[in-house]
Design an enzyme around this catalytic site. Structure first.
Site, PDB file in Angstrom:
ATOM      1  N   GLU A 114       0.829  -1.209   0.000  1.00  0.00           N
ATOM      2  CA  GLU A 114       0.000   0.000   0.000  1.00  0.00           C
ATOM      3  C   GLU A 114       0.865   1.261   0.000  1.00  0.00           C
ATOM      4  O   GLU A 114       0.553   2.233  -0.692  1.00  0.00           O
ATOM      5  CB  GLU A 114      -0.931  -0.005   1.210  1.00  0.00           C
ATOM      6  CG  GLU A 114      -1.997   1.054   1.137  1.00  0.00           C
ATOM      7  CD  GLU A 114      -3.333   0.600   1.697  1.00  0.00           C
ATOM      8  OE1 GLU A 114      -4.183   1.472   1.883  1.00  0.00           O
ATOM      9  OE2 GLU A 114      -3.523  -0.607   1.927  1.00  0.00           O
ATOM     10  N   ASP A 158      -4.054  -1.800   9.874  1.00  0.00           N
ATOM     11  CA  ASP A 158      -5.095  -2.472   9.108  1.00  0.00           C
ATOM     12  C   ASP A 158      -4.670  -3.874   8.681  1.00  0.00           C
ATOM     13  O   ASP A 158      -5.419  -4.843   8.831  1.00  0.00           O
ATOM     14  CB  ASP A 158      -5.463  -1.640   7.876  1.00  0.00           C
ATOM     15  CG  ASP A 158      -6.094  -0.317   8.246  1.00  0.00           C
ATOM     16  OD1 ASP A 158      -6.447  -0.127   9.424  1.00  0.00           O
ATOM     17  OD2 ASP A 158      -6.222   0.532   7.343  1.00  0.00           O
ATOM     18  N   TYR A 191      -4.594  12.552   4.428  1.00  0.00           N
ATOM     19  CA  TYR A 191      -3.964  11.613   5.346  1.00  0.00           C
ATOM     20  C   TYR A 191      -2.463  11.874   5.409  1.00  0.00           C
ATOM     21  O   TYR A 191      -1.862  11.941   6.493  1.00  0.00           O
ATOM     22  CB  TYR A 191      -4.261  10.190   4.883  1.00  0.00           C
ATOM     23  CG  TYR A 191      -3.739   9.091   5.782  1.00  0.00           C
ATOM     24  CD1 TYR A 191      -4.568   8.490   6.714  1.00  0.00           C
ATOM     25  CD2 TYR A 191      -2.429   8.636   5.681  1.00  0.00           C
ATOM     26  CE1 TYR A 191      -4.107   7.466   7.531  1.00  0.00           C
ATOM     27  CE2 TYR A 191      -1.956   7.617   6.488  1.00  0.00           C
ATOM     28  CZ  TYR A 191      -2.798   7.035   7.409  1.00  0.00           C
ATOM     29  OH  TYR A 191      -2.333   6.028   8.213  1.00  0.00           O
TER      30      TYR A 191
END
Length: 415
Positions: free
Chosen positions: A192, A204, A256
């Site tokens: 990611e 996560d 973010y």
């Protein structure tokens, strides 16, 4: 290079409004419920039986938001919603990926050409895992993958981590790499961060890989030490509701990353490696050293949020689960006012639910939309749902989807 094969799959992830009908009770293990369907889809697409079927869940974070990239503490639980993948190994350097949730042809890729920034849409979460494995010295020879997911996208429930972890686990099993669960999570995070380009922390993927049924995972994101904490809501006459506001958010739009950069700036100004190293007891003195109001807010959120995680852990260990509600609401105020990652719809869920008698509530996930969680007495579940729906209707918002967060099993091989 890449080309397409008949089927479904290339393009951005859908909103999946049909994946989770309003108030539909999911089976305790959606992986088992969908295994036959996914296997049949694999046979139709690739003309052979899959070598196995694997599943990885989405997650809800009970408490501990924006702390994982600061080396802090988190407390997620796995959901019954899962990404289910039928997979077979290949030895010719070809990767074929297909999703039952997408329209359009599937994607065929030459492994030798995989590189960060490749525009593979939703498939980047899978191909990124393959790229990380290969660049880490694991000899992935190729694979055929067909998957389906019941984890809603854009809801703050880690649909991308479920895709990454189910891919990593399947390839680890098929090629007998012997990778432990902590490292599988790191591989998913690297996919990611380095391949897709979203600077998320480790929570996560770790939740998807390591959670167990009936527990929340008390995780130290610095050294990845973890403890399974019992979380038996029915035994206490409670329910944890998830309200998916159906407001879509994207963490790759810079918001973010800006918060992460602000936190890192705060750590630099305070002379610590990470904000985890700022003691809660000395927070007032630390804040006095920060002139930038924005950085000061971010630091205050992270340090107080770490303390909230530890407080919830103490409450659960003492069997005082009802007292957790107040901590959740305190966490939401911090996310709303200090970190400023909430949204009007999330605030409306929290305010309305608490006013209707819930023990506490907060947004969960990266924010800017997505979901809120509500801790409520079992006897007040329906009244709280009704009040939130009424408030949303009066405000002109779409009706939220609601389901109970049942602490479920982490990633595993289904067959």
């Amino acid at each position: 290079m890449s080309d397409l094969i008949p089927g479904q799959g290339n393009g951005p992830a859908p909103a999946q409004d049909t994946a989770l009908p309003q108030d539909t009770a999911l089976p305790q293990d959606t992986a088992l419920a969908h295994a036959d369907e996914v296997a049949a889809g694999f046979r139709e697409l690739y003309g052979s039986e899959p070598e196995g079927i694997w599943a990885a869940p989405g997650r809800v974070n009970l408490i501990g938001e924006y702390t994982d990239f600061n080396g802090g503490f988190v407390m997620p639980l796995a959901l019954p919603h899962t990404a289910v993948a039928a997979v077979s190994a290949r030895t010719d350097g070809v990767l074929r990926v297909h999703s039952a949730d997408m329209e359009g042809p599937a994607l065929r890729l030459d492994l030798a050409t995989l590189a960060p920034g490749a525009d593979t849409g939703w498939a980047g979460y899978l191909t990124g895992v393959v790229w990380v494995l290969r660049t880490s010295g694991y000899d992935v020879g190729g694979a055929d993958i067909h998957l389906a997911s019941t984890v809603p996208t854009g809801a703050g429930l880690s649909s991308s981590a479920a895709l990454e972890v189910v891919t990593a686990l399947a390839l680890d099993d098929l090629f007998s790499f012997g990778i432990d669960r902590a490292e599988l999570a790191r591989i998913g995070q690297r996919a990611e961060n380095d391949f897709v380009g979203v600077p998320t922390g480790i929570m996560d993927q770790t939740a998807s890989a390591r959670c167990t049924a009936g527990h929340v995972l008390h995780l130290d994101t610095r050294d990845l030490s973890a403890r399974q904490v019992p979380f038996d809501l029915p035994a206490h006459g409670l329910d944890l509701l998830v309200f998916d506001t159906r407001v879509q958010h994207a963490l790759g739009d810079g918001a973010y990353a800006e918060r992460r950069a602000g936190c890192e700036e705060g750590a630099r100004l305070l002379g610590v490696d990470q904000l985890r190293d700022v003691p809660f007891e000395t927070l007032p003195q630390a804040l006095e050293k920060l002139d930038d109001e924005r950085v000061r807010r971010y630091v205050r959120h992270v340090v107080t949020e770490d303390e909230r995680v530890e407080n919830v852990a103490r409450l659960l260990d003492a069997g005082e689960i009802r007292a957790v509600g107040q901590v959740l609401t305190e966490g939401h105020r911090s996310l709303r006012d200090d970190l400023r990652v909430s949204a009007p719809e999330l605030d409306l869920v929290v305010e309305t639910a608490v006013r209707a008698g819930a023990l506490g509530a907060r947004m969960t996930g990266g924010g800017f939309g997505g979901s809120a969680i509500v801790l409520v007495d079992a006897g007040l579940v329906e009244p709280v749902k009704a009040e939130v729906r009424r408030a949303f209707a009066e405000a002109g918002h779409r009706e939220p989807r609601v389901f109970s967060a049942v602490p479920s099993e982490g990633a595993r091989r289904v067959r």
